[in-house]
Design a protein around this motif. Structure first.
Motif, PDB file in Angstrom:
ATOM      1  N   ARG A  36       0.835  -1.208   0.000  1.00  0.00           N
ATOM      2  CA  ARG A  36       0.000   0.000   0.000  1.00  0.00           C
ATOM      3  C   ARG A  36       0.867   1.254   0.000  1.00  0.00           C
ATOM      4  O   ARG A  36       0.553   2.225  -0.690  1.00  0.00           O
ATOM      5  CB  ARG A  36      -0.939   0.009   1.202  1.00  0.00           C
ATOM      6  CG  ARG A  36      -2.248  -0.698   0.917  1.00  0.00           C
ATOM      7  CD  ARG A  36      -3.256  -0.447   2.031  1.00  0.00           C
ATOM      8  NE  ARG A  36      -3.568  -1.744   2.586  1.00  0.00           N
ATOM      9  CZ  ARG A  36      -3.442  -2.106   3.851  1.00  0.00           C
ATOM     10  NH1 ARG A  36      -3.044  -1.244   4.752  1.00  0.00           N
ATOM     11  NH2 ARG A  36      -3.741  -3.308   4.238  1.00  0.00           N
ATOM     12  N   LEU A  37       1.944   1.233   0.765  1.00  0.00           N
ATOM     13  CA  LEU A  37       2.865   2.366   0.769  1.00  0.00           C
ATOM     14  C   LEU A  37       3.517   2.543  -0.601  1.00  0.00           C
ATOM     15  O   LEU A  37       3.695   3.670  -1.058  1.00  0.00           O
ATOM     16  CB  LEU A  37       3.942   2.176   1.842  1.00  0.00           C
ATOM     17  CG  LEU A  37       3.505   2.439   3.267  1.00  0.00           C
ATOM     18  CD1 LEU A  37       4.587   1.993   4.237  1.00  0.00           C
ATOM     19  CD2 LEU A  37       3.191   3.908   3.463  1.00  0.00           C
ATOM     20  N   ALA A  38       3.854   1.443  -1.236  1.00  0.00           N
ATOM     21  CA  ALA A  38       4.450   1.524  -2.574  1.00  0.00           C
ATOM     22  C   ALA A  38       3.445   2.105  -3.558  1.00  0.00           C
ATOM     23  O   ALA A  38       3.816   2.875  -4.455  1.00  0.00           O
ATOM     24  CB  ALA A  38       4.904   0.146  -3.033  1.00  0.00           C
ATOM     25  N   LYS A  39       2.169   1.779  -3.386  1.00  0.00           N
ATOM     26  CA  LYS A  39       1.144   2.286  -4.299  1.00  0.00           C
ATOM     27  C   LYS A  39       0.904   3.781  -4.105  1.00  0.00           C
ATOM     28  O   LYS A  39       0.660   4.509  -5.064  1.00  0.00           O
ATOM     29  CB  LYS A  39      -0.161   1.527  -4.101  1.00  0.00           C
ATOM     30  CG  LYS A  39      -1.224   1.927  -5.091  1.00  0.00           C
ATOM     31  CD  LYS A  39      -2.490   1.147  -4.901  1.00  0.00           C
ATOM     32  CE  LYS A  39      -3.503   1.599  -5.939  1.00  0.00           C
ATOM     33  NZ  LYS A  39      -4.739   0.866  -5.827  1.00  0.00           N
ATOM     34  N   ARG A  53       7.872  -7.664  -9.007  1.00  0.00           N
ATOM     35  CA  ARG A  53       7.181  -8.454 -10.036  1.00  0.00           C
ATOM     36  C   ARG A  53       8.142  -9.461 -10.686  1.00  0.00           C
ATOM     37  O   ARG A  53       7.811 -10.634 -10.843  1.00  0.00           O
ATOM     38  CB  ARG A  53       6.584  -7.545 -11.104  1.00  0.00           C
ATOM     39  CG  ARG A  53       5.913  -8.343 -12.221  1.00  0.00           C
ATOM     40  CD  ARG A  53       5.281  -7.465 -13.258  1.00  0.00           C
ATOM     41  NE  ARG A  53       4.010  -6.989 -12.714  1.00  0.00           N
ATOM     42  CZ  ARG A  53       3.573  -5.748 -12.797  1.00  0.00           C
ATOM     43  NH1 ARG A  53       4.285  -4.837 -13.415  1.00  0.00           N
ATOM     44  NH2 ARG A  53       2.415  -5.412 -12.293  1.00  0.00           N
ATOM     45  N   SER A  54       9.338  -9.010 -11.029  1.00  0.00           N
ATOM     46  CA  SER A  54      10.291  -9.927 -11.669  1.00  0.00           C
ATOM     47  C   SER A  54      10.771 -10.992 -10.681  1.00  0.00           C
ATOM     48  O   SER A  54      11.031 -12.132 -11.073  1.00  0.00           O
ATOM     49  CB  SER A  54      11.466  -9.166 -12.271  1.00  0.00           C
ATOM     50  OG  SER A  54      12.198  -8.513 -11.272  1.00  0.00           O
ATOM     51  N   TYR A  55      10.866 -10.640  -9.392  1.00  0.00           N
ATOM     52  CA  TYR A  55      11.227 -11.644  -8.383  1.00  0.00           C
ATOM     53  C   TYR A  55      10.169 -12.742  -8.332  1.00  0.00           C
ATOM     54  O   TYR A  55      10.500 -13.930  -8.348  1.00  0.00           O
ATOM     55  CB  TYR A  55      11.376 -10.989  -7.006  1.00  0.00           C
ATOM     56  CG  TYR A  55      11.585 -11.992  -5.895  1.00  0.00           C
ATOM     57  CD1 TYR A  55      12.816 -12.603  -5.703  1.00  0.00           C
ATOM     58  CD2 TYR A  55      10.535 -12.352  -5.044  1.00  0.00           C
ATOM     59  CE1 TYR A  55      13.005 -13.533  -4.703  1.00  0.00           C
ATOM     60  CE2 TYR A  55      10.725 -13.277  -4.041  1.00  0.00           C
ATOM     61  CZ  TYR A  55      11.958 -13.862  -3.867  1.00  0.00           C
ATOM     62  OH  TYR A  55      12.131 -14.795  -2.878  1.00  0.00           O
ATOM     63  N   PHE A  56       8.903 -12.345  -8.268  1.00  0.00           N
ATOM     64  CA  PHE A  56       7.832 -13.346  -8.247  1.00  0.00           C
ATOM     65  C   PHE A  56       7.808 -14.148  -9.543  1.00  0.00           C
ATOM     66  O   PHE A  56       7.602 -15.366  -9.526  1.00  0.00           O
ATOM     67  CB  PHE A  56       6.474 -12.685  -8.006  1.00  0.00           C
ATOM     68  CG  PHE A  56       6.228 -12.296  -6.577  1.00  0.00           C
ATOM     69  CD1 PHE A  56       6.505 -13.152  -5.535  1.00  0.00           C
ATOM     70  CD2 PHE A  56       5.687 -11.055  -6.272  1.00  0.00           C
ATOM     71  CE1 PHE A  56       6.275 -12.794  -4.216  1.00  0.00           C
ATOM     72  CE2 PHE A  56       5.444 -10.687  -4.961  1.00  0.00           C
ATOM     73  CZ  PHE A  56       5.737 -11.555  -3.929  1.00  0.00           C
ATOM     74  N   THR A 125      -3.245  -5.517  -4.326  1.00  0.00           N
ATOM     75  CA  THR A 125      -2.983  -4.232  -3.690  1.00  0.00           C
ATOM     76  C   THR A 125      -2.563  -3.180  -4.699  1.00  0.00           C
ATOM     77  O   THR A 125      -3.074  -2.060  -4.691  1.00  0.00           O
ATOM     78  CB  THR A 125      -1.889  -4.379  -2.607  1.00  0.00           C
ATOM     79  OG1 THR A 125      -2.298  -5.377  -1.682  1.00  0.00           O
ATOM     80  CG2 THR A 125      -1.682  -3.073  -1.877  1.00  0.00           C
ATOM     81  N   LEU A 126      -1.645  -3.529  -5.572  1.00  0.00           N
ATOM     82  CA  LEU A 126      -1.109  -2.541  -6.505  1.00  0.00           C
ATOM     83  C   LEU A 126      -1.935  -2.396  -7.781  1.00  0.00           C
ATOM     84  O   LEU A 126      -1.962  -1.330  -8.385  1.00  0.00           O
ATOM     85  CB  LEU A 126       0.337  -2.886  -6.859  1.00  0.00           C
ATOM     86  CG  LEU A 126       1.310  -2.583  -5.731  1.00  0.00           C
ATOM     87  CD1 LEU A 126       2.611  -3.311  -5.944  1.00  0.00           C
ATOM     88  CD2 LEU A 126       1.557  -1.100  -5.620  1.00  0.00           C
ATOM     89  N   PHE A 127      -2.584  -3.462  -8.193  1.00  0.00           N
ATOM     90  CA  PHE A 127      -3.337  -3.430  -9.441  1.00  0.00           C
ATOM     91  C   PHE A 127      -4.718  -4.025  -9.218  1.00  0.00           C
ATOM     92  O   PHE A 127      -5.016  -5.128  -9.666  1.00  0.00           O
ATOM     93  CB  PHE A 127      -2.598  -4.222 -10.529  1.00  0.00           C
ATOM     94  CG  PHE A 127      -1.145  -3.859 -10.619  1.00  0.00           C
ATOM     95  CD1 PHE A 127      -0.752  -2.669 -11.190  1.00  0.00           C
ATOM     96  CD2 PHE A 127      -0.178  -4.707 -10.103  1.00  0.00           C
ATOM     97  CE1 PHE A 127       0.590  -2.324 -11.263  1.00  0.00           C
ATOM     98  CE2 PHE A 127       1.165  -4.371 -10.173  1.00  0.00           C
ATOM     99  CZ  PHE A 127       1.548  -3.177 -10.751  1.00  0.00           C
ATOM    100  N   PRO A 128      -5.596  -3.306  -8.490  1.00  0.00           N
ATOM    101  CA  PRO A 128      -6.915  -3.864  -8.165  1.00  0.00           C
ATOM    102  C   PRO A 128      -7.767  -4.042  -9.420  1.00  0.00           C
ATOM    103  O   PRO A 128      -7.601  -3.344 -10.417  1.00  0.00           O
ATOM    104  CB  PRO A 128      -7.520  -2.824  -7.223  1.00  0.00           C
ATOM    105  CG  PRO A 128      -6.804  -1.568  -7.536  1.00  0.00           C
ATOM    106  CD  PRO A 128      -5.428  -1.954  -7.992  1.00  0.00           C
TER     107      PRO A 128
END
Length: 135
Positions: A36-39, A53-56, A125-128
């Motif tokens: 949420r903080l990143a968003k 994203r690339s880690y996942f 969280t980032l892309f609802p």
């Protein structure tokens, strides 16, 4: 992941450097807070978001393959023991092997499930999903 082992999330005066490998071990609630903080400061944290994203993308298929290999090893190596209380060396060795195979599969499965859950929290969280009728 730009060759580093960590990413940095910033929002106002808040600054956190988090290891990518810690994403597997952080509680889901803390992951939600971090995402949420990143968003909130998405432009400042774009590099961190892409790194996560690339880690996942790299880690989930690897964890799934590890889980499948552990499942194959479990299926191939686990044998039922007729008298598990017997202290015959062959029985004891087979029981030890059965326990080791079971533990290895459970650990691999738990890691995969945890990574998938973390990825789901990240995406939600980032892309609802704005097309959902309840949003």
């Amino acid at each position: 992941m730009n060759g580093s082992d960590f990413f940095i999330i910033q929002h106002g005066s808040f600054h956190a450097a988090v290891l990518y490998s810690a994403l597997e071990h952080l509680p889901i609630h803390n992951l939600k807070k971090l995402f949420r903080l990143a968003k909130k400061a998405q432009f400042e944290n774009e590099a961190a978001i892409q790194g996560i994203r690339s880690y996942f993308d790299a880690t989930i298929p690897e964890a799934q393959e590890t889980m499948r290999a552990a499942a194959r090893a479990y299926e191939d190596g686990w044998k039922k023991v007729d008298k598990p209380r017997s202290r015959n060396p062959k029985t004891v060795e087979q029981l030890r092997l059965n326990k080791e195979l079971t533990v290895r599969f459970k650990q691999a499965h738990a890691r995969y499930e945890r990574l998938v859950a973390s990825r789901k929290v990240f995406e939600e969280t980032l892309f609802p999903d704005t097309k959902h009728p309840m949003n």
